[in-house]
Design an enzyme around this catalytic site. Structure first.
Site, mmCIF file in Angstrom:
data_model
loop_
_atom_site.group_PDB
_atom_site.id
_atom_site.type_symbol
_atom_site.label_atom_id
_atom_site.label_comp_id
_atom_site.label_asym_id
_atom_site.label_seq_id
_atom_site.Cartn_x
_atom_site.Cartn_y
_atom_site.Cartn_z
ATOM 1 N N GLN A 19 -2.928 -12.281 8.134
ATOM 2 C CA GLN A 19 -3.172 -12.017 6.723
ATOM 3 C C GLN A 19 -2.500 -13.068 5.856
ATOM 4 O OE1 GLN A 19 -2.882 -7.941 4.698
ATOM 5 N NE2 GLN A 19 -0.891 -8.834 4.210
ATOM 6 N N HIS A 65 9.304 -3.672 3.491
ATOM 7 C CA HIS A 65 8.912 -3.816 2.095
ATOM 8 C C HIS A 65 10.127 -4.100 1.214
ATOM 9 C CE1 HIS A 65 5.601 -0.982 3.512
ATOM 10 N NE2 HIS A 65 4.900 -2.013 3.047
ATOM 11 N N GLN A 92 -10.387 -2.525 2.530
ATOM 12 C CA GLN A 92 -9.919 -3.182 3.756
ATOM 13 C C GLN A 92 -9.900 -2.229 4.946
ATOM 14 O OE1 GLN A 92 -6.039 -4.117 1.821
ATOM 15 N NE2 GLN A 92 -5.149 -3.651 3.824
ATOM 16 N N LEU A 100 8.703 -2.630 11.890
ATOM 17 C CA LEU A 100 8.505 -1.563 10.924
ATOM 18 C C LEU A 100 7.078 -1.596 10.388
ATOM 19 C CD1 LEU A 100 11.830 -1.587 8.882
ATOM 20 C CD2 LEU A 100 11.181 -0.186 10.841
ATOM 21 N N MET A 145 0.839 -1.197 0.000
ATOM 22 C CA MET A 145 0.000 0.000 0.000
ATOM 23 C C MET A 145 0.877 1.251 0.000
ATOM 24 S SD MET A 145 -3.523 -0.709 2.037
ATOM 25 C CE MET A 145 -2.908 -0.449 3.695
ATOM 26 N N GLY A 146 2.166 1.058 -0.313
ATOM 27 C CA GLY A 146 3.050 2.202 -0.417
ATOM 28 C C GLY A 146 3.606 2.665 0.903
ATOM 29 N N LYS A 195 4.901 -9.927 9.834
ATOM 30 C CA LYS A 195 4.243 -9.041 10.793
ATOM 31 C C LYS A 195 2.731 -9.155 10.670
ATOM 32 C CE LYS A 195 3.927 -4.574 10.173
ATOM 33 N NZ LYS A 195 2.457 -4.310 10.311
#
Length: 303
Positions: A171, A51, A75, A202, A44-45, A167
């Site tokens: 999901q 990432h 979401q 993070l 999601m940037g 993390k």
């Protein structure tokens, strides 16, 4: 240049940005014809080193790397932080290029959810009704939004491997189940959580924290360490592990939304450590930031 934990990411050729499914499929078609493997990293940037670790793994393990850049509105629940979720596409594209990404799929909302969109993908059962999916937390609609958009990404990109961070452990389990149930020919790779020096996991939402809140938030990782240390010390009761974590959270002045122990593979309840991997998961709000984290306690941890 952007740096993470003192490490500078060098600049490479810019990734190609595509905004539509048609453009994405056309860009990937020559690679499919050549038999190239494709790695997908959904984001999601507002990228951070976590990432980047996924992007670098995809770069090392697949021939073509696609990063999605899309803040998925479905979401987010009512009253959540959709409108203020941190965004910086220019910086994200720079970091993606430095990590060796070939294509950034950054569609507008209307490309993903056009007028009349009426289909959802939902993993039922206990996986999505607990922890983050509990109505007292984000609710099952959260995962319905996640699985719908990830299913669309799998159809659009058709990756060989998709990369996710541990993390967001629940999901990852939910996406693994969806992938298996719907016969997506995609390998799901789940990589370790990347942390700050003091243990804080993070997260893009760490940007919400003030300096004082940032210091307090590190208590979440200390709480998980307390549970892990209790297991290493021979404790087998998951209630005791959870209480060890709660005690550390109290010391940090953090009131958790939940602290739970679950079987890591299927998120079923667990009362005793019995040789199967156990996930101890925490969600807590610190200031404006709602933070989640977890630790995996496996037979080696117990030993």
């Amino acid at each position: 240049m952007d740096t993470f934990s003192g490490e500078t990411l060098s600049t490479r050729a810019a990734a190609r940005v595509v905004r539509s499914v048609g453009e994405l499929r056309a860009a990937l078609l020559p690679h499919r014809r050549e038999g190239h493997t494709i790695g997908l990293v959904p984001t999601m940037g507002f990228l951070h080193a976590g990432h980047v670790s996924l992007l670098e793994a995809a770069r090392a393990e697949t021939d073509v790397v696609v990063m999605s850049l899309f803040v998925n509105p479905t979401q987010f629940g009512a009253g959540e932080d959709l409108d203020r979720y941190p965004r910086d596409e220019e910086r994200d594209l720079r970091l993606a290029a430095a990590a060796g990404v070939d294509f950034v799929y950054a569609p507008p909302v209307e490309e993903v959810y056009p007028d009349g969109f009426a289909t959802t993908v939902e993993v039922g059962g206990s996986l999505t009704g607990i922890l983050e999916g509990d109505p007292a937390s984000r609710g099952p609609g959260h995962f319905r939004g996640v699985t719908t958009v990830v299913a669309k990404l799998f159809n659009s990109v058709q990756p060989d491997v998709a990369y996710f961070g541990r993390k967001d452990a629940q999901q990852a389990v939910v996406i693994e189940r969806m992938t298996r149930d719907l016969d997506f020919p995609v390998e799901i790779a789940v990589l370790p959580t990347v942390r700050e020096d003091d243990g804080l996991a993070l997260s893009s939402r760490n940007a919400y924290l003030t300096a004082e809140q940032r210091e307090r938030a590190a208590g979440i990782s200390r709480a998980l360490q307390a549970a892990e240390e209790a297991a290493r010390g021979g404790e087998t009761s998951t209630d005791a592990l959870v209480e060890a974590a709660r005690n550390e959270l109290r010391s940090a002045g953090i009131e958790p939304e939940y602290v739970e122990a679950r079987h890591a593979e299927d998120l079923s309840p667990v009362a005793e450590l019995n040789g199967r991997p156990v996930l101890v998961a925490v969600a807590a709000r610190v200031g404006r930031a709602r933070l989640i984290d977890n630790v995996l306690i496996n037979p080696k941890t117990e030993a």
